[in-house]
Design an enzyme around this catalytic site. Structure first.
Site, PDB file in Angstrom:
ATOM      1  N   ASP A  72     -39.111  31.510-109.126  1.00  0.00           N
ATOM      2  CA  ASP A  72     -38.892  31.021-107.763  1.00  0.00           C
ATOM      3  C   ASP A  72     -37.500  30.452-107.557  1.00  0.00           C
ATOM      4  O   ASP A  72     -36.776  30.182-108.517  1.00  0.00           O
ATOM      5  CB  ASP A  72     -39.964  29.972-107.402  1.00  0.00           C
ATOM      6  N   HIS A 143     -50.093  23.861-108.156  1.00  0.00           N
ATOM      7  CA  HIS A 143     -49.350  25.096-107.895  1.00  0.00           C
ATOM      8  C   HIS A 143     -48.770  25.660-109.186  1.00  0.00           C
ATOM      9  O   HIS A 143     -48.535  24.941-110.153  1.00  0.00           O
ATOM     10  CB  HIS A 143     -48.267  24.900-106.823  1.00  0.00           C
ATOM     11  N   GLU A 148     -48.370  27.394-103.422  1.00  0.00           N
ATOM     12  CA  GLU A 148     -48.964  26.143-102.977  1.00  0.00           C
ATOM     13  C   GLU A 148     -50.403  26.349-102.513  1.00  0.00           C
ATOM     14  O   GLU A 148     -50.722  27.402-101.945  1.00  0.00           O
ATOM     15  CB  GLU A 148     -48.160  25.614-101.770  1.00  0.00           C
TER      16      GLU A 148
HETATM   17  C1  GLP Z   1     -41.973  23.185-109.640  1.00  0.00           C
HETATM   18  C2  GLP Z   1     -41.672  24.673-109.866  1.00  0.00           C
HETATM   19  C3  GLP Z   1     -42.558  25.227-110.899  1.00  0.00           C
HETATM   20  C4  GLP Z   1     -42.660  24.198-112.004  1.00  0.00           C
HETATM   21  C5  GLP Z   1     -43.528  23.078-111.523  1.00  0.00           C
HETATM   22  C6  GLP Z   1     -43.646  21.924-112.486  1.00  0.00           C
HETATM   23  O1  GLP Z   1     -42.110  22.845-108.328  1.00  0.00           O
HETATM   24  N1  GLP Z   1     -41.725  25.516-108.733  1.00  0.00           N
HETATM   25  O2  GLP Z   1     -42.044  26.456-111.354  1.00  0.00           O
HETATM   26  O3  GLP Z   1     -43.257  24.785-113.128  1.00  0.00           O
HETATM   27  O4  GLP Z   1     -43.141  22.684-110.245  1.00  0.00           O
HETATM   28  O5  GLP Z   1     -42.456  21.178-112.547  1.00  0.00           O
HETATM   29  P1  GLP Z   1     -42.197  20.121-113.671  1.00  0.00           P
HETATM   30  O6  GLP Z   1     -42.176  20.859-114.968  1.00  0.00           O
HETATM   31  O7  GLP Z   1     -40.846  19.540-113.340  1.00  0.00           O
HETATM   32  O8  GLP Z   1     -43.282  19.119-113.616  1.00  0.00           O
END
Ligand code: GLP
Length: 259
Positions: A72, A143, A148
């Site tokens: 993404d 998500h 979402e």
């Molecule tokens: C983000 C990204 C995801 C990521 C997730 C967890 O919003 N879009 O690809 O894996 O949320 O993020 P984090 O590892 O910083 O908790």
């Protein structure tokens, strides 16, 4: 039991290394599916260190043939924006391994037409046969990528509205300034993720414990997008000690459990 996200990263990299060695003997390996976020940082750090220990005669062909698709990107941010996922990938993987943006693919957040960009990204991935390994982190609202809730398993690569929960969760990457967090993103859909040959969902830290508990105990539904991953026949779930603090896992729901 992985005491920390760093122990867990080494274990994930053991598996990744095995798969990457196998790729060297494949004529047309499918692209890797990569993720961003704090969860992935120790993994990329461990992966870079591991690959740097490879002999040159193996490392060079691996990097020459590298092909990965990120999940993404925020709409409105380019690789020149330090907060973009493109810049993140360059910092954590591209620059240390000298992988150019032609090998480390990610949707173009600055495209004039994000809907068309999502469609092109989807078609490009499809033309290469889909993903081999998909790495995933988990959002606090369940998500994966930016799929979402509510989200069905047939959702494909598209432009999405980010929920306020996700924008708040990610505001720390924008110096805590919620106003700077984009409102839209391009994300691979659950359909592309579920078509990967294998999926590795990585969950670390106490803050993820409640959502992990839901993931392991609630029926699959659009309100918990990650729950659709349980229908994948080759799902690996990696969790560290802190993420397990509020969890009583129903292990029957997961075929590969590693903690
Ligand atoms: C983000 C990204 C995801 C990521 C997730 C967890 O919003 N879009 O690809 O894996 O949320 O993020 P984090 O590892 O910083 O908790």
């Amino acid at each position: 039991m992985y005491k920390s996200s760093f122990d867990l990263a080494e274990a994930v990299v053991d598996v990744l290394e095995e798969r990457l060695i196998k790729r060297l003997s494949e004529s047309f390996p499918k692209p890797l599916g990569l993720a961003t976020g704090r969860t992935m940082e120790p993994i990329y750090q461990a992966l870079v260190a591991r690959l740097r220990s490879w002999p040159k005669q193996n490392l060079e062909p691996l990097l020459d043939g590298w092909s990965s698709f990120n999940l993404d990107e925020y709409v409105g941010l380019s690789k020149g924006d330090a907060d973009s996922f493109s810049a993140y990938m360059n910092r954590h993987l591209g620059s240390p391994l000298r992988l150019g943006s032609d090998k480390l693919l990610i949707p173009d957040g600055r495209s004039k037409d994000p809907i068309e960009e999502a469609d092109l990204y989807r078609k490009h991935l499809k033309s290469l046969g889909g993903l081999s390994i998909q790495l995933l982190g988990l959002g606090m609202n369940g998500h994966v990528g930016f799929n979402e809730p509510p989200c069905h398993p047939d959702a494909s690569c598209r432009v999405v509205d980010l929920s306020s929960a996700t924008r708040e969760q990610n505001a720390s990457s924008f110096a805590g300034d919620l106003g700077r967090v984009p409102t839209n993103a391009i994300t691979l859909g659950l359909s592309e993720i579920l078509l990967a040959e294998e999926v590795h969902l990585i969950v670390t830290g106490k803050a993820k414990s409640s959502v992990l508990h839901s993931l392991l105990n609630e029926p699959a539904s659009e309100f918990l997008p990650a729950s659709w991953l349980r229908q994948h026949s080759n799902l690996f779930l990696w969790v560290d000690h802190s993420a397990l603090s509020k969890v009583q896992p129903n292990i029957d729901l997961c075929n590969n459990w590693s903690s």
